[in-house]
Motif scaffolding. Structure first.
Motif, PDB file in Angstrom:
ATOM      1  N   THR A  82      -1.235   4.920   7.545  1.00 53.36           N
ATOM      2  CA  THR A  82      -1.060   4.316   6.228  1.00 53.36           C
ATOM      3  C   THR A  82      -1.290   2.808   6.256  1.00 53.36           C
ATOM      4  O   THR A  82      -1.956   2.248   5.386  1.00 53.36           O
ATOM      5  CB  THR A  82       0.366   4.611   5.697  1.00 53.36           C
ATOM      6  OG1 THR A  82       0.549   6.035   5.650  1.00 53.36           O
ATOM      7  CG2 THR A  82       0.566   4.040   4.295  1.00 53.36           C
ATOM      8  N   GLU A  83      -0.771   2.145   7.301  1.00 54.04           N
ATOM      9  CA  GLU A  83      -0.898   0.686   7.386  1.00 54.04           C
ATOM     10  C   GLU A  83      -2.366   0.265   7.451  1.00 54.04           C
ATOM     11  O   GLU A  83      -2.761  -0.746   6.860  1.00 54.04           O
ATOM     12  CB  GLU A  83      -0.156   0.154   8.621  1.00 54.04           C
ATOM     13  CG  GLU A  83       1.339   0.461   8.647  1.00 54.04           C
ATOM     14  CD  GLU A  83       1.649   1.915   8.988  1.00 54.04           C
ATOM     15  OE1 GLU A  83       0.773   2.597   9.583  1.00 54.04           O
ATOM     16  OE2 GLU A  83       2.750   2.378   8.629  1.00 54.04           O
ATOM     17  N   ARG A 113       2.951  17.277   5.515  1.00 57.72           N
ATOM     18  CA  ARG A 113       3.203  15.870   5.870  1.00 57.72           C
ATOM     19  C   ARG A 113       1.995  14.990   5.607  1.00 57.72           C
ATOM     20  O   ARG A 113       2.145  13.806   5.263  1.00 57.72           O
ATOM     21  CB  ARG A 113       3.625  15.777   7.340  1.00 57.72           C
ATOM     22  CG  ARG A 113       5.068  16.238   7.597  1.00 57.72           C
ATOM     23  CD  ARG A 113       5.429  16.120   9.060  1.00 57.72           C
ATOM     24  NE  ARG A 113       4.604  16.988   9.897  1.00 57.72           N
ATOM     25  CZ  ARG A 113       4.658  17.044  11.228  1.00 57.72           C
ATOM     26  NH1 ARG A 113       5.492  16.240  11.879  1.00 57.72           N
ATOM     27  NH2 ARG A 113       3.896  17.874  11.908  1.00 57.72           N
ATOM     28  N   ASP A 116       2.168  13.998   2.099  1.00 54.85           N
ATOM     29  CA  ASP A 116       3.225  12.991   1.961  1.00 54.85           C
ATOM     30  C   ASP A 116       2.698  11.604   2.342  1.00 54.85           C
ATOM     31  O   ASP A 116       3.014  10.600   1.692  1.00 54.85           O
ATOM     32  CB  ASP A 116       4.421  13.338   2.859  1.00 54.85           C
ATOM     33  CG  ASP A 116       5.142  14.606   2.422  1.00 54.85           C
ATOM     34  OD1 ASP A 116       4.974  15.007   1.258  1.00 54.85           O
ATOM     35  OD2 ASP A 116       5.864  15.193   3.252  1.00 54.85           O
ATOM     36  N   ARG A 117       1.880  11.558   3.378  1.00 53.19           N
ATOM     37  CA  ARG A 117       1.317  10.277   3.817  1.00 53.19           C
ATOM     38  C   ARG A 117       0.316   9.730   2.799  1.00 53.19           C
ATOM     39  O   ARG A 117       0.260   8.517   2.563  1.00 53.19           O
ATOM     40  CB  ARG A 117       0.654  10.441   5.188  1.00 53.19           C
ATOM     41  CG  ARG A 117       1.676  10.611   6.325  1.00 53.19           C
ATOM     42  CD  ARG A 117       0.996  10.999   7.626  1.00 53.19           C
ATOM     43  NE  ARG A 117       0.018  10.001   8.053  1.00 53.19           N
ATOM     44  CZ  ARG A 117      -0.878  10.223   9.015  1.00 53.19           C
ATOM     45  NH1 ARG A 117      -0.931  11.410   9.623  1.00 53.19           N
ATOM     46  NH2 ARG A 117      -1.724   9.269   9.363  1.00 53.19           N
ATOM     47  N   ASP A 120       2.168   8.024   0.129  1.00 55.84           N
ATOM     48  CA  ASP A 120       2.556   6.666   0.539  1.00 55.84           C
ATOM     49  C   ASP A 120       1.382   5.696   0.432  1.00 55.84           C
ATOM     50  O   ASP A 120       1.543   4.535   0.048  1.00 55.84           O
ATOM     51  CB  ASP A 120       3.093   6.679   1.976  1.00 55.84           C
ATOM     52  CG  ASP A 120       4.458   7.346   2.086  1.00 55.84           C
ATOM     53  OD1 ASP A 120       5.171   7.408   1.064  1.00 55.84           O
ATOM     54  OD2 ASP A 120       4.811   7.812   3.194  1.00 55.84           O
ATOM     55  N   LYS A 123       0.898   4.779  -3.216  1.00 57.64           N
ATOM     56  CA  LYS A 123       1.908   3.805  -3.629  1.00 57.64           C
ATOM     57  C   LYS A 123       1.560   2.411  -3.124  1.00 57.64           C
ATOM     58  O   LYS A 123       1.665   1.422  -3.857  1.00 57.64           O
ATOM     59  CB  LYS A 123       3.287   4.221  -3.096  1.00 57.64           C
ATOM     60  CG  LYS A 123       3.868   5.463  -3.775  1.00 57.64           C
ATOM     61  CD  LYS A 123       5.195   5.847  -3.133  1.00 57.64           C
ATOM     62  CE  LYS A 123       5.799   7.080  -3.812  1.00 57.64           C
ATOM     63  NZ  LYS A 123       7.054   7.526  -3.135  1.00 57.64           N
ATOM     64  N   GLY A 124       1.118   2.327  -1.877  1.00 59.35           N
ATOM     65  CA  GLY A 124       0.802   1.038  -1.271  1.00 59.35           C
ATOM     66  C   GLY A 124      -0.372   0.347  -1.938  1.00 59.35           C
ATOM     67  O   GLY A 124      -0.334  -0.869  -2.197  1.00 59.35           O
ATOM     68  N   ALA A 150       3.100   8.697  -8.146  1.00 58.87           N
ATOM     69  CA  ALA A 150       2.983   7.713  -7.072  1.00 58.87           C
ATOM     70  C   ALA A 150       2.124   6.515  -7.484  1.00 58.87           C
ATOM     71  O   ALA A 150       2.073   5.509  -6.772  1.00 58.87           O
ATOM     72  CB  ALA A 150       2.379   8.373  -5.831  1.00 58.87           C
TER      73      ALA A 150
END
Length: 332
Positions: A82-83, A113, A116-117, A120, A123-124, A150
């Motif tokens: 994600t980062e 999962r 789910d990532r 994220d 959202k970011g 999201a």
């Protein structure tokens, strides 16, 4: 001030065929006129596309090098951290992009999962103030709602080609599967990005049929990508002829006239176009492109950011500064 051309969702095949078959210069003139009624002709939206999960797809799309069954040079890559994705999005924003699209080579979204990532990631990127778009394959209404909550702004799901020609290109899903996903996206209140590919071996009639499907939806897709086939070695269509740029211009102009409020994106195939050819596409009504450093895009080459900025400067164009709140998202 001249009134805008009316938005219509009741186009007939005959009407679209008549527009499509206009003499090219007349067609481009009409499209350029409509474009100026609905959009600022000096602006082009720059969108960045990142492959967040590459290759290994179980589908058999004849044009795609990410299908596991084809032997291509594309390296399979698991879902990115994600980062790292957020870092790419920040770089894209700094480079002038207002939309960031994340693509995963999945047949369909699964509730696991990895999804789910992706949530994220959405959202970011949304927190950066960019329009965030995903293309993840087939989607249920519940999954679309989760993405919308999201902060997902747009979902890409191309028709690829006409309903009649679809099974010649893909056998692992149906044209109706595509329509169902688009409908699920609409129900969730997410804007739709949907277009197609030319150069697959389809007829002019197939192209007209695809445009008819898009233009007669209850609401036109907010973004309509027009792609030229990127011939990937190892796929069934690797030996198809290069798509004629005049054919791209004809498709872009027709799309602009029948879907005047939509962003028409000059997508795959730009790497094989000269600046002159791309200039014609902008004149015909294209007002969006995919850009980004070559290594961060999908699995086919694309011009880099510096090249695109220079092209826009040469043509007297500028990157679109687009606030999400200004787009009529709540009219869905």
């Amino acid at each position: 001030m001249k009134e805008r051309t009316l938005l219509r969702n009741d186009w007939t095949r005959e009407e679209i065929e008549q527009i499509y078959n206009l003499p090219l210069l007349e067609l481009v003139y009409k499209a350029a006129t409509v474009h100026r009624e609905w959009h600022n002709p000096e602006e082009v939206q720059m969108s960045t596309l990142l492959s967040i999960k590459t290759g290994g797809c179980p589908e058999d799309c004849s044009y795609c090098g990410q299908a596991a069954r084809y032997h291509t040079n594309i390296k399979v890559q698991a879902l990115l951290p994600t980062e790292k994705v957020i870092e790419h999005a920040k770089n894209a924003k700094e480079g002038g992009s207002s939309r960031f699209c994340m693509a995963a080579a999945w047949r369909e979204v699964r509730n696991n999962r990895d999804f789910d990532r992706v949530i994220d990631m959405v959202k970011g990127v949304n927190e950066l103030g960019m329009e965030v778009c995903c293309t993840l394959g087939m989607l249920t209404e519940e999954q679309a709602i989760r993405l919308q909550e999201a902060g997902l702004y747009a979902y890409n799901h191309n028709l690829d080609t006409s309903e009649q020609y679809y099974e010649e290109i893909i056998s692992t899903r149906t044209f109706d599967n595509r329509i169902n996903t688009i409908n699920n996206v609409r129900k969730a209140g997410i804007t739709v990005c949907s277009g197609g590919i030319i150069g697959l071996g389809e007829t002019h009639g197939d192209r007209i049929s695809m445009l008819l499907t898009l233009a007669t939806m209850l609401k036109h897709p907010e973004s309509v990508p027009i792609n030229a086939l990127a011939r990937v070695k190892g796929t069934p269509l690797e030996n198809n002829e290069k798509t004629d740029t005049w054919e791209m211009i004809r498709m872009i102009a027709t799309a602009r006239i029948i879907m005047p409020s939509s962003m028409v994106r000059l997508s795959a195939g730009r790497i094989e176009m000269t600046d002159f050819e791309q200039g014609w596409c902008f004149m015909a009504g294209a007002n969006s492109i995919f850009t980004g450093e070559r290594e961060t895009l999908l699995v086919t080459p694309n011009p880099g950011v510096s090249e695109d900025l220079q092209l826009l400067k040469t043509l007297g164009l500028k990157p679109m500064v687009k606030e999400k709140s200004n787009v009529l998202k709540n009219e869905i």
